[in-house]
Design a protein around this motif. Sequence first.
Motif, PDB file in Angstrom:
ATOM      1  N   THR A   7       0.845  -1.189   0.000  1.00 28.17           N
ATOM      2  CA  THR A   7       0.000   0.000   0.000  1.00 28.17           C
ATOM      3  C   THR A   7       0.878   1.235   0.000  1.00 28.17           C
ATOM      4  OG1 THR A   7      -1.581   1.265   1.308  1.00 28.17           O
ATOM      5  CG2 THR A   7      -0.124  -0.175   2.515  1.00 28.17           C
ATOM      6  N   ASP A   8       0.304   2.354  -0.416  1.00 30.34           N
ATOM      7  CA  ASP A   8       1.068   3.596  -0.403  1.00 30.34           C
ATOM      8  C   ASP A   8       0.905   4.337   0.916  1.00 30.34           C
ATOM      9  OD1 ASP A   8      -1.556   4.304  -0.705  1.00 30.34           O
ATOM     10  OD2 ASP A   8      -1.225   5.774  -2.296  1.00 30.34           O
ATOM     11  N   VAL A   9       0.242   3.711   1.879  1.00 27.81           N
ATOM     12  CA  VAL A   9       0.088   4.318   3.198  1.00 27.81           C
ATOM     13  C   VAL A   9       1.425   4.291   3.933  1.00 27.81           C
ATOM     14  CG1 VAL A   9      -0.971   4.048   5.464  1.00 27.81           C
ATOM     15  CG2 VAL A   9      -2.354   3.773   3.405  1.00 27.81           C
ATOM     16  N   ASP A  10       1.805   5.421   4.524  1.00 25.04           N
ATOM     17  CA  ASP A  10       3.057   5.524   5.269  1.00 25.04           C
ATOM     18  C   ASP A  10       2.730   5.718   6.747  1.00 25.04           C
ATOM     19  OD1 ASP A  10       5.527   6.124   6.377  1.00 25.04           O
ATOM     20  OD2 ASP A  10       6.175   7.376   4.699  1.00 25.04           O
ATOM     21  N   VAL A  11       2.641   4.609   7.469  1.00 24.69           N
ATOM     22  CA  VAL A  11       2.242   4.656   8.874  1.00 24.69           C
ATOM     23  C   VAL A  11       3.249   5.421   9.723  1.00 24.69           C
ATOM     24  CG1 VAL A  11       1.783   3.257  10.918  1.00 24.69           C
ATOM     25  CG2 VAL A  11       0.877   2.544   8.705  1.00 24.69           C
ATOM     26  N   LYS A  12       4.533   5.207   9.458  1.00 25.12           N
ATOM     27  CA  LYS A  12       5.570   5.888  10.249  1.00 25.12           C
ATOM     28  C   LYS A  12       5.449   7.402  10.109  1.00 25.12           C
ATOM     29  CE  LYS A  12       8.845   2.044   9.810  1.00 25.12           C
ATOM     30  NZ  LYS A  12      10.184   1.620   9.323  1.00 25.12           N
ATOM     31  N   ALA A  13       5.275   7.865   8.885  1.00 25.89           N
ATOM     32  CA  ALA A  13       5.099   9.303   8.660  1.00 25.89           C
ATOM     33  C   ALA A  13       3.794   9.787   9.280  1.00 25.89           C
ATOM     34  CB  ALA A  13       5.117   9.613   7.164  1.00 25.89           C
ATOM     35  N   GLY A  14       2.757   8.926   9.239  1.00 26.46           N
ATOM     36  CA  GLY A  14       1.481   9.291   9.847  1.00 26.46           C
ATOM     37  C   GLY A  14       1.598   9.538  11.336  1.00 26.46           C
ATOM     38  N   ILE A  15       2.311   8.652  12.026  1.00 24.92           N
ATOM     39  CA  ILE A  15       2.537   8.820  13.468  1.00 24.92           C
ATOM     40  C   ILE A  15       3.264  10.125  13.747  1.00 24.92           C
ATOM     41  CG2 ILE A  15       3.966   7.989  15.403  1.00 24.92           C
ATOM     42  CD1 ILE A  15       1.519   6.370  15.294  1.00 24.92           C
ATOM     43  N   GLN A  16       4.337  10.368  13.020  1.00 18.82           N
ATOM     44  CA  GLN A  16       5.148  11.569  13.263  1.00 18.82           C
ATOM     45  C   GLN A  16       4.357  12.843  12.976  1.00 18.82           C
ATOM     46  OE1 GLN A  16       8.310  10.291  10.704  1.00 18.82           O
ATOM     47  NE2 GLN A  16       9.450   9.286  12.346  1.00 18.82           N
ATOM     48  N   GLN A  17       3.528  12.807  11.933  1.00 16.85           N
ATOM     49  CA  GLN A  17       2.716  13.966  11.589  1.00 16.85           C
ATOM     50  C   GLN A  17       1.682  14.254  12.681  1.00 16.85           C
ATOM     51  OE1 GLN A  17       3.097  16.035   9.149  1.00 16.85           O
ATOM     52  NE2 GLN A  17       1.203  17.207   9.235  1.00 16.85           N
ATOM     53  N   ILE A  18       1.024  13.207  13.184  1.00 19.17           N
ATOM     54  CA  ILE A  18       0.013  13.395  14.225  1.00 19.17           C
ATOM     55  C   ILE A  18       0.663  13.903  15.514  1.00 19.17           C
ATOM     56  CG2 ILE A  18      -1.670  12.229  15.708  1.00 19.17           C
ATOM     57  CD1 ILE A  18      -2.621  12.750  12.845  1.00 19.17           C
ATOM     58  N   LEU A  19       1.819  13.378  15.864  1.00 16.32           N
ATOM     59  CA  LEU A  19       2.504  13.834  17.085  1.00 16.32           C
ATOM     60  C   LEU A  19       2.859  15.319  16.997  1.00 16.32           C
ATOM     61  CD1 LEU A  19       4.805  10.786  17.905  1.00 16.32           C
ATOM     62  CD2 LEU A  19       2.820  11.565  19.206  1.00 16.32           C
ATOM     63  N   LYS A  20       3.234  15.786  15.825  1.00 20.61           N
ATOM     64  CA  LYS A  20       3.514  17.215  15.639  1.00 20.61           C
ATOM     65  C   LYS A  20       2.242  18.040  15.844  1.00 20.61           C
ATOM     66  CE  LYS A  20       7.377  16.708  12.373  1.00 20.61           C
ATOM     67  NZ  LYS A  20       7.817  16.912  10.970  1.00 20.61           N
ATOM     68  N   VAL A 242      -6.672   8.274  17.795  1.00 17.39           N
ATOM     69  CA  VAL A 242      -6.553   8.624  16.372  1.00 17.39           C
ATOM     70  C   VAL A 242      -6.261   7.374  15.553  1.00 17.39           C
ATOM     71  CG1 VAL A 242      -5.336  10.030  14.668  1.00 17.39           C
ATOM     72  CG2 VAL A 242      -5.735  10.925  16.977  1.00 17.39           C
ATOM     73  N   GLY A 243      -7.097   7.123  14.541  1.00 13.77           N
ATOM     74  CA  GLY A 243      -6.908   5.938  13.711  1.00 13.77           C
ATOM     75  C   GLY A 243      -6.642   6.256  12.257  1.00 13.77           C
ATOM     76  N   SER A 244      -7.664   6.745  11.543  1.00 14.92           N
ATOM     77  CA  SER A 244      -7.557   6.917  10.095  1.00 14.92           C
ATOM     78  C   SER A 244      -6.476   7.908   9.691  1.00 14.92           C
ATOM     79  CB  SER A 244      -8.910   7.347   9.516  1.00 14.92           C
ATOM     80  OG  SER A 244      -9.358   8.558  10.109  1.00 14.92           O
ATOM     81  N   SER A 245      -6.227   8.925  10.490  1.00 13.83           N
ATOM     82  CA  SER A 245      -5.195   9.910  10.146  1.00 13.83           C
ATOM     83  C   SER A 245      -3.786   9.339  10.271  1.00 13.83           C
ATOM     84  CB  SER A 245      -5.324  11.150  11.038  1.00 13.83           C
ATOM     85  OG  SER A 245      -6.531  11.826  10.778  1.00 13.83           O
ATOM     86  N   TYR A 249      -2.571   7.438   6.362  1.00 13.19           N
ATOM     87  CA  TYR A 249      -1.746   8.588   5.950  1.00 13.19           C
ATOM     88  C   TYR A 249      -0.991   8.282   4.662  1.00 13.19           C
ATOM     89  CZ  TYR A 249       1.551  12.462   6.164  1.00 13.19           C
ATOM     90  OH  TYR A 249       2.279  13.589   5.862  1.00 13.19           O
ATOM     91  N   ARG A 250      -1.131   9.161   3.697  1.00  6.88           N
ATOM     92  CA  ARG A 250      -0.397   9.025   2.443  1.00  6.88           C
ATOM     93  C   ARG A 250       0.490  10.249   2.270  1.00  6.88           C
ATOM     94  NH1 ARG A 250      -4.917   6.102   1.925  1.00  6.88           N
ATOM     95  NH2 ARG A 250      -4.882   4.263   0.581  1.00  6.88           N
ATOM     96  N   ALA A 251       1.788  10.021   2.356  1.00  8.24           N
ATOM     97  CA  ALA A 251       2.734  11.121   2.200  1.00  8.24           C
ATOM     98  C   ALA A 251       2.656  11.682   0.778  1.00  8.24           C
ATOM     99  CB  ALA A 251       4.140  10.628   2.505  1.00  8.24           C
ATOM    100  N   LYS A 252       2.717  13.000   0.668  1.00 12.48           N
ATOM    101  CA  LYS A 252       2.669  13.624  -0.655  1.00 12.48           C
ATOM    102  C   LYS A 252       3.939  13.317  -1.435  1.00 12.48           C
ATOM    103  CE  LYS A 252      -0.256  17.510   0.771  1.00 12.48           C
ATOM    104  NZ  LYS A 252      -0.353  18.987   0.925  1.00 12.48           N
ATOM    105  N   LYS A 253       3.728  12.923  -2.685  1.00 10.58           N
ATOM    106  CA  LYS A 253       4.889  12.627  -3.527  1.00 10.58           C
ATOM    107  C   LYS A 253       5.531  13.932  -3.962  1.00 10.58           C
ATOM    108  CE  LYS A 253       2.909   8.324  -5.292  1.00 10.58           C
ATOM    109  NZ  LYS A 253       2.443   7.589  -6.483  1.00 10.58           N
ATOM    110  N   PRO A 254       6.882  13.978  -3.964  1.00  6.96           N
ATOM    111  CA  PRO A 254       7.547  15.221  -4.397  1.00  6.96           C
ATOM    112  C   PRO A 254       7.233  15.537  -5.848  1.00  6.96           C
ATOM    113  CG  PRO A 254       9.120  13.404  -4.208  1.00  6.96           C
ATOM    114  CD  PRO A 254       7.828  12.911  -3.629  1.00  6.96           C
ATOM    115  N   SER A 255       7.009  16.818  -6.122  1.00  7.93           N
ATOM    116  CA  SER A 255       6.691  17.228  -7.492  1.00  7.93           C
ATOM    117  C   SER A 255       7.916  17.068  -8.379  1.00  7.93           C
ATOM    118  CB  SER A 255       6.201  18.677  -7.509  1.00  7.93           C
ATOM    119  OG  SER A 255       7.152  19.531  -6.892  1.00  7.93           O
ATOM    120  N   ALA A 256       7.648  16.793  -9.635  1.00  7.40           N
ATOM    121  CA  ALA A 256       8.749  16.543 -10.580  1.00  7.40           C
ATOM    122  C   ALA A 256       9.513  17.818 -10.861  1.00  7.40           C
ATOM    123  CB  ALA A 256       8.178  15.963 -11.863  1.00  7.40           C
TER     124      ALA A 256
END
Length: 256
Positions: A7-20, A242-245, A249-256
């Motif tokens: 999946t493209d879900v990034d759980v690690k980034a999701g946790i860090q984003q919510i903690l911020k 907090v669950g779904s957030s 969580y799907r990290a934004k892909k860097p723009s080309a």
Amino acid sequence: MIKRIMTDVDVKAGIQQILKRVDAAYEQRPKELKGDKPLLVAVSKTKPVEMIIDAYSVGQRHFGENYVQELVEKSQHPDILAQCPDIKWHFIGHLQTNKINKIIKLPNMHMVQTVDSEKLANNLNSAWQKFEKENKQPLNVLIQINTSGEEAKNGIAPSDAPKLYKYIKENLKELNLNGIMTIGAFGHDYSQGPNPDFISLMKVHKQICEENQLNEKDVQVSMGMSDDFEKAIEMGSTIVRVGSSIFGYRAKKPSA
């Protein structure tokens, strides 16, 4: 054996984003609200074991489950036992008395957040008393309060909660009553003002503290989920679920 789900879900980034976001909301809380910095409970219901392990790997320790059978399976999963030794499980769903023995014996059972009657509290107390466990401490519990008055939701009425609080504190020594929680109505329009469910729960919190001569920090408040946890923190919440957030969580892909 549970297969790895691509999946493209990034759980690690999701946790860090919510903690911020938790930290930022805590900074906005009025100073007169003396509650502790909020604890993040990652709601992992219906999510695969590998996502829980990902969250654990970046420091998340508290996880919430709504369904007894799912908690039974996940808490005893060999990968969880091997890779998440310090995990702390919170049961956040409706608990029927005939399911009590299924959850209290589980490894790393930390808290039942949904005690809403003397009957359930008494049964939990009796079951925990009989449960033989090395270095056993009282079972952590919260009183669930139905602040919205919705029939579909469980929880004791706000007006009856202080009485239940006093009953548990004075009579049930196997339970460590940490505080109160609510689920509240979904989708409050904040352009119309503060969430009335949060206002109601904080009024109960204040009444309990006053009647029992307790410091505000001694009574935890569990309110706020993915769509409103920041507002809940600003109003005094010390535990957010907090669950779904996180797990969506799907990290934004860097723009080309």
